[in-house]
Design a protein around this motif. Sequence first.
Motif, mmCIF file in Angstrom:
data_model
loop_
_atom_site.group_PDB
_atom_site.id
_atom_site.type_symbol
_atom_site.label_atom_id
_atom_site.label_comp_id
_atom_site.label_asym_id
_atom_site.label_seq_id
_atom_site.Cartn_x
_atom_site.Cartn_y
_atom_site.Cartn_z
ATOM 1 N N SER A 1 2.362 -5.976 3.693
ATOM 2 C CA SER A 1 2.222 -7.049 4.671
ATOM 3 C C SER A 1 2.041 -8.376 3.960
ATOM 4 C CB SER A 1 1.051 -6.772 5.620
ATOM 5 O OG SER A 1 -0.160 -6.993 4.952
ATOM 6 N N GLU B 1 3.346 0.889 3.149
ATOM 7 C CA GLU B 1 3.180 -0.347 3.926
ATOM 8 C C GLU B 1 3.204 -1.557 3.010
ATOM 9 O OE1 GLU B 1 2.804 -0.217 7.168
ATOM 10 O OE2 GLU B 1 2.715 1.988 7.129
ATOM 11 N N LYS C 1 0.823 -1.218 0.000
ATOM 12 C CA LYS C 1 0.000 0.000 0.000
ATOM 13 C C LYS C 1 0.853 1.263 0.000
ATOM 14 C CE LYS C 1 -4.286 -1.692 2.010
ATOM 15 N NZ LYS C 1 -3.980 -2.853 2.859
ATOM 16 N N SER D 1 8.596 5.118 2.557
ATOM 17 C CA SER D 1 7.317 5.159 3.278
ATOM 18 C C SER D 1 6.344 4.197 2.627
ATOM 19 C CB SER D 1 6.742 6.581 3.290
ATOM 20 O OG SER D 1 6.378 6.955 1.979
ATOM 21 N N GLY E 1 -0.897 -10.199 7.194
ATOM 22 C CA GLY E 1 -0.259 -9.666 8.405
ATOM 23 C C GLY E 1 -0.270 -10.636 9.576
#
Length: 302
Positions: free
Chosen positions: A62, A60, A8, A58, A66
């Motif tokens: 996972s 995200e 993301k 920067s 996650g």
Amino acid sequence: METILSIKNLHKRYGYVHAVNNVSLEIQKGNVYGILGPNGSGKSTTLGIVLNVVNKTSGEFSWFDGKMDTHEALKKVGAIIERPNFYPYMTAKENLELVCKIKGINYSKVQEKLELVGLMERKDSKFRTFSLGMKQRLAIASALLNDPEILILDEPTNGLDPQGIHQIRDIIKFIASQGTTILLASHLLDEVEKVCSHVLVLRKGQILYSGRVDGMTANEAFFEVCSDDNLVLKTALENHPSVEKVVEEKGKLLTYVNQDLSASDLNRFLFEKGISLTHLVKKKNSLEEQFLEITKNHPSKN
Ligand code: ADP
Ligand code: MG
């Protein structure tokens, strides 16, 4: 649907170079994803970040919803992001057995994976005698030893001759048919078209297109349509003389047509069959042309 990897709004800057600029991607189990873009578009950097060898600036990402940390998750990932390297004076079999020993994998996997990549006959040859294509196939066998959930390949056919390219693509397709999720980076439109179901097209780190490969390469327009009963809708669409194929994606029917058909014509046709639509959008895709234009301006260095 099971999410293998979710990225993301990822960014990576190297000084003033914005190598990865707001990249997002959801990788679902069982699909084959391509990251397509000319040299320097941020493909390897993106792969490096999710494999924890490059630090992100920067954003995200996972792994596996996650449910585990990146270190644990990466044990279920098979990746080849550099030129394959093994011990030159050891045989193919010995090299793979060494990998098994290090990773605590049963040696029986060696034969299974050598067969899969077509190297059984050469299992007792020393690595240094291998062609580049054979080295690459050995690297794939090695990455698959622990039956990973996903196989990640960076430019898997770079530098290979046409026969070597063909073999690697066949192996990738076979692995995918066995249910292994695949993510590969390539600067070759043709390769992604042949091997992948989904594609993320990058240019200068930015997403140009993200979605199904058949959506990218459609020469003609396509429609996104939905109704309360997509099953009935699909049958009706397939009976329309201009409709080539209908692909379901995330509750929408992507309807590819072989000639100029307006949204109102399609709507009328369906309405006459008693179907009212909840969603109808016509899309035109000239991405393939755009991509060829981009790559022409950035000739491959390979
Ligand atoms: P691709 O794999 O699509 O060819 P890369 O991810 O390797 O692209 O590179 C994206 C951009 O980031 C390029 O402009 C490249 O020069 C730059 N880059 C990559 N790695 C580094 C690095 N370690 N230091 C500085 N710049 C880098
Ligand atoms: Mg690269």
